[in-house]
Design an enzyme around this catalytic site. Structure first.
Site, mmCIF file in Angstrom:
data_model
loop_
_atom_site.group_PDB
_atom_site.id
_atom_site.type_symbol
_atom_site.label_atom_id
_atom_site.label_comp_id
_atom_site.label_asym_id
_atom_site.label_seq_id
_atom_site.Cartn_x
_atom_site.Cartn_y
_atom_site.Cartn_z
ATOM 1 C CB SER A 133 -23.102 18.326 15.662
ATOM 2 O OG SER A 133 -22.403 19.316 14.939
ATOM 3 C CE LYS A 192 -19.096 19.458 16.306
ATOM 4 N NZ LYS A 192 -19.326 19.287 14.866
#
Length: 230
Positions: A151, A189
């Site tokens: 990701s 993230k």
């Protein structure tokens, strides 16, 4: 070789036993070493035990025996003592940094961190990795994680990479952080704050941004380096 923090803790325990006959509590150790939490003390104690300077005594709650001191402290005199200092309630990680050579430090790899779907929170070390000293801040605690998933691939963070994390519980917009979600899922993230909400952004269009309440997200560290094996 011990880190400065490990030496300071060993000296603190030894000195307090010599002066008062009792060991400092974990809270006192934390304050004396200027650490943010007792988890840092847990890691230092584990590292001292692994290097043969202390041992935790079996069948005795929160008991530690001081076995030896580094040369610099030994010259001041040493007598072995049993120290009741508050052992951790569960297994803890090795020390954050152990000198390997002038340009490198050994950090514990605290399991895997999801760059994709969040996985279970990091809990204990699985092995060590050598990290360039230039990645580290001498006044902070650090650990490493193995990336699992893609990701964050558009930022050059690939599946299987090792990321170096500086422990901190705050973040600025745009920081890449280790975020603990609702106390049990951990993910890597980009962090952004929108009013009372936290956005955890992927760097891969295949993944959606997660928008969570402020009380659902706990920052556990910020990315400061990356190591890749070929």
């Amino acid at each position: 070789m011990l880190t400065r923090k490990q030496i300071d803790l060993l000296k603190l325990i030894h000195t307090r036993m010599e002066q008062d006959g009792v060991a400092p509590s974990f809270d006192e150790m934390k304050d004396a070493l200027d650490l943010r939490s007792k988890s840092g003390i847990h890691r230092l104690i584990t590292a001292l035990e692994e290097r043969g300077f202390i041992r935790r005594l079996p069948h005795r709650a929160r008991a530690i025996e001081v076995l030896k001191l580094p040369d610099a402290l030994s010259r001041e005199g040493f007598v072995a003592h049993v120290v009741d200092g508050g052992a951790p309630e569960k297994p803890v990680a090795p020390a954050n940094a152990v000198p390997v050579e002038a340009a490198a430090m050994a950090l514990p790899i605290m399991g895997k961190i999801a760059a994709g779907t969040p996985i279970e929170a990091i809990s204990e070390a699985v092995r060590n990795v050598a990290v360039p000293g230039t990645m580290l801040n001498a006044r902070s605690q650090h650990y490493a994680l193995e990336v699992q998933g893609d990701s964050m691939i558009d930022l050059g963070i690939n599946d299987g990479d090792i990321v170096v994390i500086r422990e901190q519980n705050t973040a600025d917009n745009g920081d890449i952080v280790v975020a603990l979600i609702e106390g049990h899922e951990a993910t890597l993230k980009r962090f952004r704050r929108h009013g009372g909400m936290i956005a955890l952004e992927a760097a891969n269009p295949a993944y959606e941004t997660r928008l969570l309440r402020d009380d659902q997200v706990q920052v556990q560290g910020r990315l400061v380096g990356l190591i890749r094996s070929y």
